[in-house]
Motif scaffolding. Structure first.
Motif, mmCIF file in Angstrom:
data_model
loop_
_atom_site.group_PDB
_atom_site.id
_atom_site.type_symbol
_atom_site.label_atom_id
_atom_site.label_comp_id
_atom_site.label_asym_id
_atom_site.label_seq_id
_atom_site.Cartn_x
_atom_site.Cartn_y
_atom_site.Cartn_z
ATOM 1 N N LEU A 118 -6.384 -10.545 66.631
ATOM 2 C CA LEU A 118 -5.374 -11.282 67.392
ATOM 3 C C LEU A 118 -4.152 -10.414 67.662
ATOM 4 O O LEU A 118 -3.556 -10.472 68.740
ATOM 5 N N ARG A 121 -4.924 -7.842 70.437
ATOM 6 C CA ARG A 121 -5.098 -8.442 71.758
ATOM 7 C C ARG A 121 -3.839 -9.123 72.279
ATOM 8 O O ARG A 121 -3.865 -9.736 73.348
ATOM 9 N N SER A 123 -2.273 -11.725 71.058
ATOM 10 C CA SER A 123 -2.187 -13.165 70.814
ATOM 11 C C SER A 123 -1.055 -13.506 69.848
ATOM 12 O O SER A 123 -0.417 -14.555 69.977
ATOM 13 N N ARG A 126 2.262 -13.617 71.692
ATOM 14 C CA ARG A 126 2.425 -14.875 72.411
ATOM 15 C C ARG A 126 2.740 -16.011 71.441
ATOM 16 O O ARG A 126 3.533 -16.902 71.753
ATOM 17 N N LEU A 127 2.113 -15.987 70.281
ATOM 18 C CA LEU A 127 2.371 -17.022 69.284
ATOM 19 C C LEU A 127 3.834 -17.012 68.858
ATOM 20 O O LEU A 127 4.478 -18.063 68.754
ATOM 21 N N GLU A 174 -0.369 -22.670 76.208
ATOM 22 C CA GLU A 174 -0.389 -21.781 75.039
ATOM 23 C C GLU A 174 -1.441 -22.234 74.035
ATOM 24 O O GLU A 174 -2.065 -21.406 73.366
ATOM 25 N N ALA A 177 -4.867 -21.067 75.221
ATOM 26 C CA ALA A 177 -4.973 -19.613 75.064
ATOM 27 C C ALA A 177 -5.224 -19.229 73.607
ATOM 28 O O ALA A 177 -6.043 -18.343 73.319
ATOM 29 N N LEU A 178 -4.540 -19.892 72.679
ATOM 30 C CA LEU A 178 -4.712 -19.559 71.262
ATOM 31 C C LEU A 178 -6.087 -19.976 70.757
ATOM 32 O O LEU A 178 -6.736 -19.236 70.009
ATOM 33 N N ALA A 181 -8.518 -17.527 72.054
ATOM 34 C CA ALA A 181 -8.327 -16.238 71.377
ATOM 35 C C ALA A 181 -8.977 -16.251 69.999
ATOM 36 O O ALA A 181 -9.610 -15.269 69.585
ATOM 37 N N GLU A 182 -8.831 -17.344 69.277
ATOM 38 C CA GLU A 182 -9.488 -17.468 67.965
ATOM 39 C C GLU A 182 -11.004 -17.435 68.132
ATOM 40 O O GLU A 182 -11.714 -16.807 67.340
#
Length: 413
Positions: A118, A121, A123, A126-127, A174, A177-178, A181-182
């Motif tokens: 994460l 990439r 992520s 963004r988090l 968001e 997207a998360l 991503a996971e």
């Protein structure tokens, strides 16, 4: 001390600019026993300098003086880095606890090693930009908790169950997207996923069970009665449950699969007779591919084609991987070259790095990389209509004595 002193701490050298009389006065008793001449340098003992500063203020250090001299905030970067590390550590521990709390039957269980994936990439960046990262992370795992283990889920119902908002997992959010991503971090085959729809599909989630699907002409589930020549959309809900009829012995067994609805429109306008045509109207989902596989299992032969671009080649590869007995239809290097417009307005640019391989005709990928231009199904419409009228792909009509390799066949070594 409210005047700036220009010096270098590393070698222990202080230098006073020629016009800095106030600075020269300020350093008396700190850096030198007597005033420094303009423009002169003086080597200092950092240990002694530190002791002098401590007498003037318990928190003063040479570094603090250097930061003041250069007009830079003291240790802000180090403090920011420490705060960032602490925040990430807190989130990492929260993620681990949430993963352990997932039920044993959860179809997706993020591992601790996924944290670094994460990070690489983007992520995690963004988090951290979210107003409440902890809540976002917790809600993402609520979605993972609600993922179906065997059946399928509608994305809006899933979003409402996990987040209290049916649009919480809409494209661009968001939370969506998360979650994706996971999923990508947890799955080794994530690189083969070509669209958001496919990524959700791999999780057993339908973006919408009543939009999308396959545009059909002359191909319908068993028990359906559709007027001849009437196009129809089979939505994902139907495709999941469709039972296909087997071909009768007297029937031509070919079903043609194409990417663009313009081919269907051309058939309706100019190809009389029985035509069996499916159209993905873009990138097919796993639901659509599985429906095509069941059609082949019922006894139908599949001929597939698409645009000569990265998405089109990916479509053909996906169908051939799902239905190994299918053949590529007018998708050779020769077909590609013939489809290139001689003088297009604002010609498209092909992403040559994304072309990939074309195992049904290796020369096709090489030709496309060499040209650097996409080509489209509409360029071959006359030939496609000819094949559809004959109910057989071009490759099948070359005859048993032809030395050309049929798409889908391996070259002899």
């Amino acid at each position: 001390m409210d005047t700036a002193i220009h010096f270098q701490l590393t070698p222990g050298v202080a230098r006073i600019p020629p016009d800095a009389s106030a600075q020269r006065a300020a350093v008396i008793g700190m850096l030198a026993p007597r005033p420094l001449a303009a423009g002169r340098t003086h080597r200092i003992d950092l240990q002694r300098f530190t002791q002098v500063l401590r007498r003037r203020g318990p928190h003063l250090t040479p570094g603090a003086v250097a930061a003041h001299a250069l007009g830079r905030p003291l240790a802000d970067r180090a403090a920011d880095k420490a705060r960032l590390t602490a925040r990430l550590t807190t989130l990492q521990h929260l993620r681990s606890r949430l993963a352990r709390a997932l039920p044993p039957a959860a179809p997706l269980r993020p591992e601790d090693t996924g944290w670094d994936i994460l990070r690489r990439r983007g992520s995690l960046a963004r988090l951290l930009q979210h107003p409440n990262p902890e809540r976002l992370l917790t809600t993402a795992f609520a979605v993972l908790h609600q993922l179906p283990a065997s059946a399928r889920a509608d994305r809006r119902l899933l979003a409402h169950a996990a987040a209290g908002n049916p649009h919480a997992l809409d494209a661009g959010t968001e939370l969506a997207a998360l979650v994706l991503a996971e999923a990508a971090a947890a799955r080794a085959d994530a690189g083969a996923i070509t669209s958001v729809r496919e990524a959700w599909d791999r999780l057993g989630v339908d973006l919408d069970t009543f939009t999308g699907g396959l545009l059909t002409l002359g191909v319908h589930p068993a028990g359906w009665h559709i007027p001849a020549g009437q196009p129809n959309f089979l939505v994902p809900w139907v495709l999941h449950r469709a039972v296909w009829p087997a071909p009768r012995n007297s029937e031509d067994r070919w079903v043609f699969l194409t990417e663009n609805p313009s081919v269907v429109a051309a058939v309706l306008n100019g190809a009389p007779g029985t035509v069996r045509l499916l159209c993905t109207v873009g990138t097919p989902s796993r639901t659509e591919l599985d429906a095509v596989a069941r059609l082949a299992a019922a006894g139908w032969r599949i001929a597939v084609r698409a645009d000569f671009d990265c998405a089109g080649l990916a479509l053909v590869r996906a169908v051939l991987a799902t239905v190994p007995q299918a053949v590529a239809w007018r998708m050779t290097a020769t077909d590609y070259t013939a489809s290139l417009h001689p003088a297009p307005f604002e010609p498209g640019i092909l992403d040559t790095d994304g072309v990939g391989e074309t195992p049904w005709d290796p020369a096709l990928a090489a030709a496309m990389r060499a040209s650097g231009r996409p080509a489209y199904e509409e360029a071959q419409i006359d030939g496609l209509l000819d094949d559809l009228r004959r109910a057989s792909p071009l490759e099948e009509r070359r005859g048993p004595c032809s030395t050309e390799m049929r798409p889908g066949q391996a070259r002899a070594r």
